[in-house]
Design a protein around this motif. Sequence first.
Motif, mmCIF file in Angstrom:
data_model
loop_
_atom_site.group_PDB
_atom_site.id
_atom_site.type_symbol
_atom_site.label_atom_id
_atom_site.label_comp_id
_atom_site.label_asym_id
_atom_site.label_seq_id
_atom_site.Cartn_x
_atom_site.Cartn_y
_atom_site.Cartn_z
ATOM 1 N N LEU A 18 -23.325 21.301 30.405
ATOM 2 C CA LEU A 18 -23.367 19.839 30.459
ATOM 3 C C LEU A 18 -24.553 19.393 31.285
ATOM 4 C CD1 LEU A 18 -22.375 18.756 33.498
ATOM 5 C CD2 LEU A 18 -20.168 19.466 32.626
ATOM 6 N N THR A 19 -24.893 18.125 31.120
ATOM 7 C CA THR A 19 -25.875 17.464 31.965
ATOM 8 C C THR A 19 -25.163 16.305 32.636
ATOM 9 O OG1 THR A 19 -27.723 18.073 30.542
ATOM 10 C CG2 THR A 19 -28.068 16.216 32.033
ATOM 11 N N CYS A 26 -23.429 16.112 49.460
ATOM 12 C CA CYS A 26 -22.825 16.146 50.801
ATOM 13 C C CYS A 26 -23.766 16.968 51.670
ATOM 14 C CB CYS A 26 -21.432 16.774 50.742
ATOM 15 S SG CYS A 26 -20.287 15.833 49.730
ATOM 16 N N GLY A 27 -24.836 16.355 52.088
ATOM 17 C CA GLY A 27 -25.887 17.052 52.817
ATOM 18 C C GLY A 27 -27.147 17.060 51.975
ATOM 19 N N THR A 28 -27.957 18.066 52.177
ATOM 20 C CA THR A 28 -29.226 18.194 51.471
ATOM 21 C C THR A 28 -29.010 18.671 50.037
ATOM 22 O OG1 THR A 28 -30.267 18.770 53.566
ATOM 23 C CG2 THR A 28 -31.507 19.265 51.574
ATOM 24 N N ALA A 29 -29.731 18.087 49.095
ATOM 25 C CA ALA A 29 -29.645 18.516 47.695
ATOM 26 C C ALA A 29 -30.146 19.946 47.551
ATOM 27 C CB ALA A 29 -30.466 17.588 46.806
ATOM 28 N N PRO A 30 -29.502 20.744 46.697
ATOM 29 C CA PRO A 30 -29.978 22.116 46.469
ATOM 30 C C PRO A 30 -31.407 22.100 45.919
ATOM 31 C CG PRO A 30 -27.803 21.784 45.504
ATOM 32 C CD PRO A 30 -28.302 20.438 45.938
ATOM 33 N N LEU A 53 -30.703 21.371 39.680
ATOM 34 C CA LEU A 53 -31.186 20.001 39.682
ATOM 35 C C LEU A 53 -32.520 19.971 38.953
ATOM 36 C CD1 LEU A 53 -30.365 17.238 40.768
ATOM 37 C CD2 LEU A 53 -31.671 17.747 42.839
ATOM 38 N N VAL A 54 -32.595 19.208 37.836
ATOM 39 C CA VAL A 54 -33.800 19.121 37.019
ATOM 40 C C VAL A 54 -34.152 17.654 36.815
ATOM 41 C CG1 VAL A 54 -34.854 19.689 34.799
ATOM 42 C CG2 VAL A 54 -33.210 21.275 35.826
ATOM 43 N N ASP A 55 -35.271 17.232 37.358
ATOM 44 C CA ASP A 55 -35.742 15.854 37.214
ATOM 45 C C ASP A 55 -34.664 14.835 37.562
ATOM 46 O OD1 ASP A 55 -38.267 16.743 36.386
ATOM 47 O OD2 ASP A 55 -37.640 16.830 34.287
ATOM 48 N N ASP A 59 -28.072 20.069 35.657
ATOM 49 C CA ASP A 59 -27.785 20.905 34.488
ATOM 50 C C ASP A 59 -26.795 21.981 34.909
ATOM 51 O OD1 ASP A 59 -29.508 19.439 32.926
ATOM 52 O OD2 ASP A 59 -31.125 20.901 32.993
ATOM 53 N N VAL A 60 -25.650 22.031 34.219
ATOM 54 C CA VAL A 60 -24.562 22.940 34.583
ATOM 55 C C VAL A 60 -24.228 23.820 33.383
ATOM 56 C CG1 VAL A 60 -22.148 23.079 35.311
ATOM 57 C CG2 VAL A 60 -23.613 21.255 36.198
ATOM 58 N N THR A 61 -24.077 25.125 33.623
ATOM 59 C CA THR A 61 -23.652 26.074 32.592
ATOM 60 C C THR A 61 -22.374 26.747 33.083
ATOM 61 O OG1 THR A 61 -25.942 26.477 31.953
ATOM 62 C CG2 THR A 61 -24.307 28.095 31.232
ATOM 63 N N PHE A 62 -21.355 26.760 32.228
ATOM 64 C CA PHE A 62 -20.064 27.351 32.581
ATOM 65 C C PHE A 62 -20.086 28.856 32.336
ATOM 66 C CE2 PHE A 62 -19.124 22.957 31.465
ATOM 67 C CZ PHE A 62 -18.410 22.552 32.590
ATOM 68 N N ALA A 63 -19.454 29.624 33.240
ATOM 69 C CA ALA A 63 -19.342 31.072 33.057
ATOM 70 C C ALA A 63 -18.474 31.383 31.834
ATOM 71 C CB ALA A 63 -18.751 31.718 34.311
ATOM 72 N N GLU A 64 -17.458 30.561 31.603
ATOM 73 C CA GLU A 64 -16.572 30.657 30.433
ATOM 74 C C GLU A 64 -16.438 29.262 29.848
ATOM 75 O OE1 GLU A 64 -15.001 33.427 29.234
ATOM 76 O OE2 GLU A 64 -15.977 34.667 30.759
ATOM 77 N N PRO A 65 -16.355 29.120 28.515
ATOM 78 C CA PRO A 65 -16.188 27.783 27.930
ATOM 79 C C PRO A 65 -14.944 27.085 28.473
ATOM 80 C CG PRO A 65 -16.700 29.393 26.225
ATOM 81 C CD PRO A 65 -16.421 30.163 27.490
ATOM 82 N N VAL A 66 -15.032 25.760 28.609
ATOM 83 C CA VAL A 66 -13.908 24.944 29.062
ATOM 84 C C VAL A 66 -13.653 23.841 28.044
ATOM 85 C CG1 VAL A 66 -14.214 25.421 31.510
ATOM 86 C CG2 VAL A 66 -15.403 23.510 30.489
ATOM 87 N N ARG A 67 -12.416 23.325 28.029
ATOM 88 C CA ARG A 67 -12.047 22.251 27.103
ATOM 89 C C ARG A 67 -11.777 20.963 27.854
ATOM 90 N NH1 ARG A 67 -8.098 25.643 23.176
ATOM 91 N NH2 ARG A 67 -9.778 26.866 22.281
#
Length: 100
Positions: A18-19, A26-30, A53-55, A59-67
Amino acid sequence: MNNTVTVGPAAALDVTALTAIKPRWCGTAPTAPGTYTAQLRAHGGETEVSAELVDGSLDVTFAEPVRGVAPGQAIVLYDGTRVVGSATIASTVRARAGVA
């Protein structure tokens, strides 16, 4: 909007990435990609993700698909028990190509 209803198997609801927009930290951005756990519902379980963090978007990628992941929902990232940040889901990537 094209007023289309698509019917298919439950697996067609699986989301692999997902995006998210408007991240709040909560503090400094990664500053580099990282591995976290994420919560997608107030009382839902946590799932392992990689996030970057991109622009200004997350951008998040799941280790296993979620519903049950949809634009407008929140995602909260954790490092152990510490909340790293949260963002609003803007778009998702489905596991099965061609499913709208």
